[in-house]
Design a protein around this motif. Structure first.
Motif, PDB file in Angstrom:
ATOM      1  N   UNK A 290       0.840  -1.202   0.000  1.00  0.00           N
ATOM      2  CA  UNK A 290       0.000   0.000   0.000  1.00  0.00           C
ATOM      3  C   UNK A 290       0.877   1.255   0.000  1.00  0.00           C
ATOM      4  N   UNK A 291       0.558   2.197  -0.848  1.00  0.00           N
ATOM      5  CA  UNK A 291       1.232   3.486  -0.855  1.00  0.00           C
ATOM      6  C   UNK A 291       2.614   3.474  -1.483  1.00  0.00           C
ATOM      7  N   UNK A 292       3.045   2.326  -2.000  1.00  0.00           N
ATOM      8  CA  UNK A 292       4.373   2.251  -2.618  1.00  0.00           C
ATOM      9  C   UNK A 292       4.270   2.523  -4.111  1.00  0.00           C
ATOM     10  N   UNK A 293       5.301   3.133  -4.654  1.00  0.00           N
ATOM     11  CA  UNK A 293       5.285   3.438  -6.085  1.00  0.00           C
ATOM     12  C   UNK A 293       5.835   2.266  -6.894  1.00  0.00           C
ATOM     13  N   UNK A 294       6.294   1.216  -6.192  1.00  0.00           N
ATOM     14  CA  UNK A 294       6.862   0.070  -6.886  1.00  0.00           C
ATOM     15  C   UNK A 294       5.965  -1.153  -6.746  1.00  0.00           C
ATOM     16  N   UNK A 295       6.219  -2.137  -7.595  1.00  0.00           N
ATOM     17  CA  UNK A 295       5.514  -3.414  -7.509  1.00  0.00           C
ATOM     18  C   UNK A 295       6.564  -4.511  -7.538  1.00  0.00           C
ATOM     19  N   UNK A 296       6.301  -5.589  -6.811  1.00  0.00           N
ATOM     20  CA  UNK A 296       7.202  -6.734  -6.843  1.00  0.00           C
ATOM     21  C   UNK A 296       6.582  -7.812  -7.729  1.00  0.00           C
ATOM     22  N   UNK A 297       7.401  -8.346  -8.616  1.00  0.00           N
ATOM     23  CA  UNK A 297       6.932  -9.323  -9.602  1.00  0.00           C
ATOM     24  C   UNK A 297       7.702 -10.618  -9.408  1.00  0.00           C
ATOM     25  N   UNK A 298       6.987 -11.736  -9.337  1.00  0.00           N
ATOM     26  CA  UNK A 298       7.635 -13.024  -9.092  1.00  0.00           C
ATOM     27  C   UNK A 298       8.524 -13.406 -10.268  1.00  0.00           C
ATOM     28  N   UNK A 299       9.767 -13.749  -9.967  1.00  0.00           N
ATOM     29  CA  UNK A 299      10.783 -13.994 -10.994  1.00  0.00           C
ATOM     30  C   UNK A 299      10.403 -15.152 -11.915  1.00  0.00           C
ATOM     31  N   UNK A 300       9.731 -16.158 -11.374  1.00  0.00           N
ATOM     32  CA  UNK A 300       9.377 -17.315 -12.187  1.00  0.00           C
ATOM     33  C   UNK A 300       8.378 -17.007 -13.278  1.00  0.00           C
ATOM     34  N   UNK A 301       7.687 -15.861 -13.171  1.00  0.00           N
ATOM     35  CA  UNK A 301       6.713 -15.489 -14.198  1.00  0.00           C
ATOM     36  C   UNK A 301       7.367 -14.831 -15.399  1.00  0.00           C
TER      37      UNK A 301
END
Ligand SMILES: [Zn+2]
Ligand SMILES: [Zn+2]
Ligand SMILES: [Zn+2]
Lengths: 149, 137
Positions: free
Chosen positions: B88-99
């Motif tokens: 919440x409130x972060x300008x970044x997103x974390x994306x799972x490496x396996x995808x």
């Protein structure tokens, strides 16, 4: 947490993040295999980690949100449609299975996997290049089933 | 184009979610917390990129689940692929490496939240381990 029955035999329990899927396992699950195949990598978004057991030993306590996806023409993967947790892998046609149908369950979905050991890495020839397995001393098998160094 | 400069793309197992990244991350950071373990079925492995650099070619089957008071997790509602972590409130997103579509040219940098690690596996790659977040504040 795992419960102990009157007989002293551990009851293994697990489920998804939201609780929409909960299960109990009425046997000691088999050792864990890490699967490095590309399908596991996509679905689990990294390495797959599975324990195996007879299908009859898996009791679904809650399956309200359990959904199945046929990930190939020979297997399906079970996950929670509400929270997205990855839970099961099952071969579709097990009519020829001598000891009856089997299912594999993700190690991460167990409430407590203590006491389970890791037996092998499989499909290591399909491993993602972005990580190293490292020197963990565990047997490695290629997609052919052969042990590799 | 070398692997190290290639634009990254990715998606779920069934293709219902597909995305393209305008920026390359530094590398992959694993997460050993209990929530990642349940969500992914084992440890998490994530890249972090600015949200506005992620373009979706397909998101018809993308679902979000509020996994805690501070974050949501994104997954494919059709094939169950576990894809995103969004604080919440972060300008970044974390994306799972396996995808991510291979090859990525990425390497794993370090291990985070190892205080929550399960005891059925060992971390044996020699990379630095952090009990909590491994991100510099
Ligand atoms: Zn759930
Ligand atoms: Zn696999
Ligand atoms: Zn999908």
């Amino acid at each position: 947490m795992t419960d102990a029955t009157a007989g002293g035999e551990q009851v293994w329990t697990g489920g998804c993040l939201c609780g929409g899927v909960r299960y109990a396992i009425d046997t000691h699950p088999e050792p864990i295999s890490f699967c490095h195949c590309s399908q596991c990598r996509r679905q689990h978004s990294h390495v797959g980690a599975y324990t195996g057991l007879p299908r009859a030993a898996l009791r679904l306590l809650n399956d309200a949100t359990l959904t199945w996806y046929a990930s190939s023409d020979r297997a399906r993967r079970g996950f929670c449609a509400r929270c997205g947790a990855g839970l099961f892998w099952e071969a579709l046609d097990q009519s020829g299975a001598e000891d009856g149908p089997r299912i594999t369950v993700t190690a991460g979905s167990l409430d407590d996997a203590s006491g389970l050991r890791v037996e092998r890495h499989i499909f290591v020839d399909h491993k993602g290049a972005y990580y190293d397995i490292g020197d963990d001393g565990v047997e490695r098998r290629a997609s052919t089933g052969e042990t590799v160094e | 184009m070398s692997e190290q400069s290639r634009a990254l793309s990715g998606g779920c197992l069934c293709g219902g979610v597909r995305f393209l990244l305008a920026e390359r991350p530094d590398g992959v950071v694993t997460c050993h917390c209990g929530q990642c373990r349940r969500f992914h079925g084992h440890i998490g492995a994530y890249i972090t990129v600015p949200r506005d650099t992620v373009a979706f070619d397909a998101d018809a089957t993308l679902s979000w689940y509020r996994s805690s008071g501070i974050a949501e997790r994104g997954f494919c509602g059709r094939c169950g692929s576990s894809l995103f972590w969004k604080g919440d409130g972060k300008s970044e997103i974390e994306i799972a490496a396996g995808s991510l579509d291979q090859p990525t040219g990425l390497t794993t940098l370090r291990h985070g939240y190892v205080a929550g690690k399960a005891d059925y596996y060992e971390i044996a790659d020699g990379l630095e381990q952090f009990p909590g977040s491994s991100e510099p504040e």
